[in-house]
Design a protein around this motif. Structure first.
Motif, PDB file in Angstrom:
ATOM      1  N   GLY A 127       0.797  -1.222   0.000  1.00 48.92           N
ATOM      2  CA  GLY A 127       0.000   0.000   0.000  1.00 48.92           C
ATOM      3  C   GLY A 127       0.830   1.271   0.000  1.00 48.92           C
TER       4      GLY A 127
ATOM      5  N   THR B 186       3.700   5.373   3.029  1.00 43.27           N
ATOM      6  CA  THR B 186       2.517   4.527   2.946  1.00 43.27           C
ATOM      7  C   THR B 186       1.366   5.465   2.590  1.00 43.27           C
ATOM      8  OG1 THR B 186       2.219   4.794   5.343  1.00 43.27           O
ATOM      9  CG2 THR B 186       3.278   2.770   4.587  1.00 43.27           C
ATOM     10  N   GLY B 187       0.474   4.986   1.729  1.00 43.40           N
ATOM     11  CA  GLY B 187      -0.625   5.833   1.289  1.00 43.40           C
ATOM     12  C   GLY B 187      -0.133   6.942   0.379  1.00 43.40           C
TER      13      GLY B 187
END
Length: 287
Positions: A146, A165-166
């Protein structure tokens, strides 16, 4: 005792902003060790961190390459002797070829990367250009599930890979750009090596305004200054270059992500070229 040259005093003055006599004395006390002299001067004068050394031993280029899906990226440094060669199109093509090989093979062992055609290409380029060319280092970073890897190269001399992340590729690039500009030591405060924190605390405790204060007061002051040191040198706590009203962490969070790590390469960092005084060399030969 090592001889203290005028160039050493000049460098220390440029890096600290202190007077000539103070710098010369500090160098004598450390037998010409500039970094130790800076540490001692910080203790004795309360001076903030000094500027980095301006002399760079090697020229060349830094390159990055990131997978289309942002799952991983590579960064590498290739050295030449002069900036003139670093701007040469043939040299740039060679750098890109090495970056492609590191990327495709996911290999950072330079000997393994260069074995075969690339080493032959390097030797041919050396013969053509007349300067030594060497592949110094390479690194690979991978994004967690992710997550995403961002890249930014400034002027072919500074390359950064950021791992989030993201968020998205644009946010990751902005974080990499910030790291290129501000040069944080670590991604997060907890990443700072214990020995660096201890050294910083020792310097703080030895500064003039600590003298004569009770130990508990000194300790409280030191804790506050160490916290400030961590904030100034940790990527996530620094004021974001594009919007200083928020930290890097806040910027990334507002875009649905979190900073995990980064890696930053700058041409020539950690190695210094010997500066030759040709006039002095001639004088010595004629003496």
């Amino acid at each position: 005792m090592a001889a203290i040259s005028a160039s050493m005093v000049k460098e220390l003055r440029e890096r600290t902003g202190l007077g000539m006599l103070e710098c010369k004395t500090a160098l004598k006390e450390t037998d010409g060790n500039i970094e130790l002299a800076i540490e001692n001067l910080r203790k004795s004068s309360g001076m903030k961190a000094a500027k980095k050394a301006s002399r760079v031993a090697a020229d060349g280029a830094v390159a990055t390459k990131v997978a289309a899906d942002g799952s991983y990226g590579v960064v590498l440094e290739v050295n030449s002797e002069t900036d003139f060669v670093a701007r040469d199109e043939n040299f740039k093509g060679f750098v890109q070829a090495v970056a492609d090989k590191v990327f495709e093979a996911k290999e950072t062992d330079i000997a393994a990367v260069m074995a075969g055609d690339l080493e032959a290409a390097r030797e041919a380029l050396v013969q053509k250009i007349g300067e030594n060319i060497s592949v110094r280092r390479a690194a690979i970073v991978e994004a967690p599930a992710g997550g995403i890897v961002g890249e930014y190269v400034h002027g072919g001399r500074i390359g950064v890979l950021s791992v989030l992340t993201g968020a998205n590729a644009e946010v990751a690039k902005d974080v990499a750009m910030h790291a290129a500009a501000v040069n944080p030591r670590v991604a997060r405060p907890e990443d700072m090596p214990a020995e660096e924190l201890q050294k910083e605390k020792e310097i703080i405790m030895a500064q003039p305004d600590m003298e004569g204060k009770p130990e508990e007061i000194k300790e409280k002051m030191a804790v506050g200054r160490v916290k400030k040191f961590l904030a100034e040198n940790s990527l996530v706590e620094q004021a974001f270059v594009k919007d200083p009203s928020q930290t890097v962490a806040a910027f990334v969070k507002a875009n649905g992500g979190e900073v995990q790590s980064f890696i930053r390469f700058e041409v020539g960092e950690g190695i210094e070229k010997v500066e030759e005084d040709f006039a002095e060399e001639v004088r010595k030969q004629l003496a």
